[in-house]
Scaffold this active site. Structure first.
Site, PDB file in Angstrom:
ATOM      1  N   TYR A   1      45.453  39.528  46.159  1.00  0.00           N
ATOM      2  CA  TYR A   1      44.095  39.545  45.324  1.00  0.00           C
ATOM      3  C   TYR A   1      43.065  38.367  46.304  1.00  0.00           C
ATOM      4  O   TYR A   1      41.663  37.587  45.528  1.00  0.00           O
ATOM      5  CB  TYR A   1      44.843  38.655  44.195  1.00  0.00           C
ATOM      6  CG  TYR A   1      46.361  39.060  43.493  1.00  0.00           C
ATOM      7  CD1 TYR A   1      46.561  40.622  43.348  1.00  0.00           C
ATOM      8  CD2 TYR A   1      46.055  38.455  42.525  1.00  0.00           C
ATOM      9  CE1 TYR A   1      46.965  41.234  42.703  1.00  0.00           C
ATOM     10  CE2 TYR A   1      47.243  38.912  41.334  1.00  0.00           C
ATOM     11  CZ  TYR A   1      48.025  40.233  41.846  1.00  0.00           C
ATOM     12  OH  TYR A   1      48.399  40.652  41.036  1.00  0.00           O
TER      13      TYR A   1
ATOM     14  N   SER B   1      58.052  43.070  42.223  1.00  0.00           N
ATOM     15  CA  SER B   1      57.209  43.932  41.783  1.00  0.00           C
ATOM     16  C   SER B   1      57.540  45.000  42.190  1.00  0.00           C
ATOM     17  O   SER B   1      56.810  45.929  43.379  1.00  0.00           O
ATOM     18  CB  SER B   1      55.914  43.410  41.908  1.00  0.00           C
ATOM     19  OG  SER B   1      54.914  44.152  41.330  1.00  0.00           O
TER      20      SER B   1
END
Length: 265
Positions: free
Chosen positions: A65, A162
């Site tokens: 990110y 994830s």
């Protein structure tokens, strides 16, 4: 079901809505329908304070990110009040906008130590593998084992992945504490992972609950309908929703609380 929920059997308690922080660190190569500007420090500080005031204690970040981890480390006050989820495996270059993956055990350790430094903390609550889609191959490489070793060393409280596949989600739950899966009104093929977690008291975080902003507009209130459905499912600990808009944040929390109230009846 209340707004504060156990994250499986990790001993951690998380808010039913967590704050995703892609947009505070990265604006290249993201798949949102509308463009946005990365907010300045003051706006991020206010957003974090607002999230806390609204009862959110879960924050989701990742090396992929962009500058998100560093900014949170600088701007987050009262570290002990937050449950921080970060990732390993995907690297993002802010200059070129390119991503690449490294799932080697060496990189896992490097990435975790870097996250500790960036986030200005001596422990990480949850670290997930940021899968490229080859979930089972990653687990076979020993990537989760490397994370579990760092958990034993006290650097991480909970581990997981994830994931992008049902088989990967189930394997992750068998080898770790939690999984983060995609589930929304249009995409429900990972439901077996949630059922597997519920049966074994493992944690489940939901990503793309609002389909990254691409939800069906024919519904009266797609956000409320999404939250009602997802937060009513046994085994779901929290939905990660990324926003930098204070009005959206307030609205999302109000709707999540409403969904929890409905699920409890």
């Amino acid at each position: 079901m209340s707004f504060m929920r156990p994250l499986g059997n990790t001993g951690l308690t998380v808010s039913a809505l967590g704050l995703g922080t892609v947009k505070i660190g990265r604006d290249k190569g993201v798949k949102y329908p509308n463009s946005f500007t990365i907010p300045d420090d003051r706006a991020v500080t206010e957003l974090l304070a607002q999230a806390q005031d609204l009862g959110i204690n879960l924050i989701d970040t990742a090396p992929a990110y962009g500058h998100s981890e560093q900014r949170l480390g600088q701007l987050m006050s009262q570290r002990q009040d937050w449950v921080i989820v970060t990732k390993v495996g995907e690297e993002f270059d802010n200059n070129s906008g390119d991503s690449h993956f490294d799932f080697s055990p060496e990189h896992v350790r490097f990435s975790v130590e870097r996250s500790l430094q960036r986030l200005n903390t001596d422990y990480l609550d949850c670290v997930l593998i940021h899968s490229d889609g080859n979930d089972l191959a990653i687990i076979e490489k020993g990537t989760l084992d490397a994370l579990n070793d760092l958990k034993k060393a006290g650097l991480i409280r909970a581990t997981g992945m994830s994931t992008k596949t049902v088989a990967g989600g189930i394997a992750s739950l068998n080898h770790a504490d939690m999984a983060m899966v995609t589930y929304n009104l249009h995409q429900q093929d990972e439901a077996p992972v949630i059922e597997h977690a519920a049966a074994r008291q493992k944690g489940i975080l939901i990503k793309k609950a609002f389909a990254s902003g691409h939800l069906n507009d024919t519904l009266d209130d797609p956000v409320q309908e999404s939250l009602d459905q997802i937060l009513g499912i046994a085994g779901v600990s929290s939905i990660i929703a990324g926003t930098i808009n204070p009005a959206h944040l307030q609205e999302n929390v109000a709707k999540a609380r409403q969904a929890c109230k409905m699920a409890a009846q």
